[in-house]
Design a protein around this motif. Structure first.
Motif, PDB file in Angstrom:
ATOM      1  N   GLN A 165      -1.524  40.048  17.584  1.00  9.71           N
ATOM      2  CA  GLN A 165      -1.270  38.623  17.375  1.00  9.71           C
ATOM      3  C   GLN A 165       0.178  38.371  16.958  1.00  9.71           C
ATOM      4  N   LEU A 166       0.723  39.276  16.171  1.00  8.71           N
ATOM      5  CA  LEU A 166       2.107  39.122  15.729  1.00  8.71           C
ATOM      6  C   LEU A 166       3.063  39.235  16.910  1.00  8.71           C
ATOM      7  N   ILE A 167       2.823  40.195  17.794  1.00  7.60           N
ATOM      8  CA  ILE A 167       3.682  40.372  18.965  1.00  7.60           C
ATOM      9  C   ILE A 167       3.688  39.097  19.805  1.00  7.60           C
ATOM     10  N   LYS A 168       2.506  38.549  20.046  1.00 10.17           N
ATOM     11  CA  LYS A 168       2.438  37.322  20.844  1.00 10.17           C
ATOM     12  C   LYS A 168       3.014  36.135  20.079  1.00 10.17           C
ATOM     13  N   GLY A 169       2.822  36.137  18.770  1.00 10.42           N
ATOM     14  CA  GLY A 169       3.314  35.023  17.958  1.00 10.42           C
ATOM     15  C   GLY A 169       4.820  34.931  17.895  1.00 10.42           C
ATOM     16  N   THR A 170       5.510  36.051  18.112  1.00  9.30           N
ATOM     17  CA  THR A 170       6.976  36.013  18.059  1.00  9.30           C
ATOM     18  C   THR A 170       7.573  35.102  19.126  1.00  9.30           C
ATOM     19  N   SER A 171       6.771  34.744  20.132  1.00 10.27           N
ATOM     20  CA  SER A 171       7.269  33.825  21.168  1.00 10.27           C
ATOM     21  C   SER A 171       7.666  32.482  20.567  1.00 10.27           C
ATOM     22  N   LEU A 172       7.089  32.129  19.406  1.00  8.64           N
ATOM     23  CA  LEU A 172       7.440  30.856  18.769  1.00  8.64           C
ATOM     24  C   LEU A 172       8.871  30.853  18.239  1.00  8.64           C
ATOM     25  N   ALA A 173       9.452  32.041  18.060  1.00 11.74           N
ATOM     26  CA  ALA A 173      10.838  32.097  17.598  1.00 11.74           C
ATOM     27  C   ALA A 173      11.788  31.451  18.596  1.00 11.74           C
ATOM     28  N   LEU A 177       2.565  28.210  11.630  1.00 18.52           N
ATOM     29  CA  LEU A 177       3.673  29.156  11.741  1.00 18.52           C
ATOM     30  C   LEU A 177       4.935  28.458  12.242  1.00 18.52           C
ATOM     31  N   LEU A 178       4.771  27.516  13.154  1.00 17.36           N
ATOM     32  CA  LEU A 178       5.928  26.785  13.668  1.00 17.36           C
ATOM     33  C   LEU A 178       6.642  26.030  12.557  1.00 17.36           C
ATOM     34  N   GLU A 213      14.512  35.957  22.056  1.00 19.49           N
ATOM     35  CA  GLU A 213      13.603  37.082  22.268  1.00 19.49           C
ATOM     36  C   GLU A 213      13.061  36.969  23.695  1.00 19.49           C
ATOM     37  N   LEU A 214      11.953  37.626  23.982  1.00 20.82           N
ATOM     38  CA  LEU A 214      11.468  37.716  25.364  1.00 20.82           C
ATOM     39  C   LEU A 214      11.155  36.350  25.962  1.00 20.82           C
ATOM     40  N   THR A 215      10.441  35.506  25.239  1.00 23.19           N
ATOM     41  CA  THR A 215      10.080  34.193  25.776  1.00 23.19           C
ATOM     42  C   THR A 215      11.308  33.320  25.981  1.00 23.19           C
ATOM     43  N   ARG A 216      12.241  33.364  25.031  1.00 22.27           N
ATOM     44  CA  ARG A 216      13.466  32.571  25.169  1.00 22.27           C
ATOM     45  C   ARG A 216      14.288  33.048  26.361  1.00 22.27           C
TER      46      ARG A 216
END
Length: 216
Positions: free
Chosen positions: A153-161, A64-65, A168-171
């Motif tokens: 999984q998609l919600i958690k995966g958005t952290s890669l954005a 995905l990355l 987003e939240l992680t950024r």
């Protein structure tokens, strides 16, 4: 250096807003792609199945990355214009979602007994009407637990954005962490927010699965 403040918490909420926007866009567009792939993969025409399968194998074989990097840095090269980060990450996540949802829904469609198709055909329904009115409702029921599970999984995966600068939240957490040097506190809050969103969905998915299997 400063301490964590209300301003940072508000930034987390704004980042969460963009996380949810990305999830909704990716799930909607990915769902459309997934439905198309599921139909192609269950087609009676062999070359159509082969093309859909090749596309699915290609995307599933790429991290995905790497998809995010390709569309964020590659779209300006191929299109010749600067593409907003939201557009780039939405395209990447939509394709990622589409191939996985497509496989989930293909499994649901194929889990419906073929006699259901025959029964619908005996009523004079067209192939499309057979799918919409008879097969799809049953396939949806079968696929729903796995679909909700993938949504988690998609919600958690958005952290890669965050790696391509999409805030987003992680950024938002990374920015606050760099400003306050309170990494443990910042990421504990970020993890708690993800948990608060994902845990109810996980429980719902398990409940649906238990009900479908007749154990709940």
């Amino acid at each position: 250096m400063r301490t964590l403040s209300l301003v940072d918490l508000m930034a987390f909420l704004e980042g969460l807003q963009w996380t949810l926007v990305l999830v909704v866009l990716s799930f909607v567009f990915g769902g459309l792609l997934g439905l198309a792939l599921a139909l192609l993969r269950t087609s009676n025409i062999a070359p159509v199945r082969w093309v859909a399968s090749a596309f699915l194998q290609l995307v599933q074989g790429v991290p995905l990355l790497a998809l995010l990097m390709f569309f964020y840095f590659g779209m300006p090269v191929f299109l010749g214009v600067e593409v907003p980060s939201l557009t780039a990450v939405t395209v990447a996540f939509s394709i990622y979602s589409g191939v996985f949802l497509g496989e989930i829904w293909r499994g649901g469609i194929q889990a419906v007994k073929y006699t259901q198709w025959e029964a619908a055909a005996s009523l004079g329904l067209s192939r499309w009407e057979q799918f919409v009115f008879v097969i799809a409702p049953q396939a949806l029921k079968i696929s729903l637990p796995a679909t909700v599970g993938f949504l988690v999984q998609l919600i958690k995966g958005t952290s890669l954005a965050s790696v391509v600068g999409f805030v987003e939240l992680t950024r938002a957490g990374q920015i606050a962490s760099a400003a306050t040097f309170q990494q443990l506190l910042v990421y504990s809050i970020i993890a708690a927010i993800y948990f608060a969103i994902c845990f109810p969905l996980t429980q719902w998915s398990r409940s649906l699965e238990a009900r479908l299997n007749g154990t709940g």
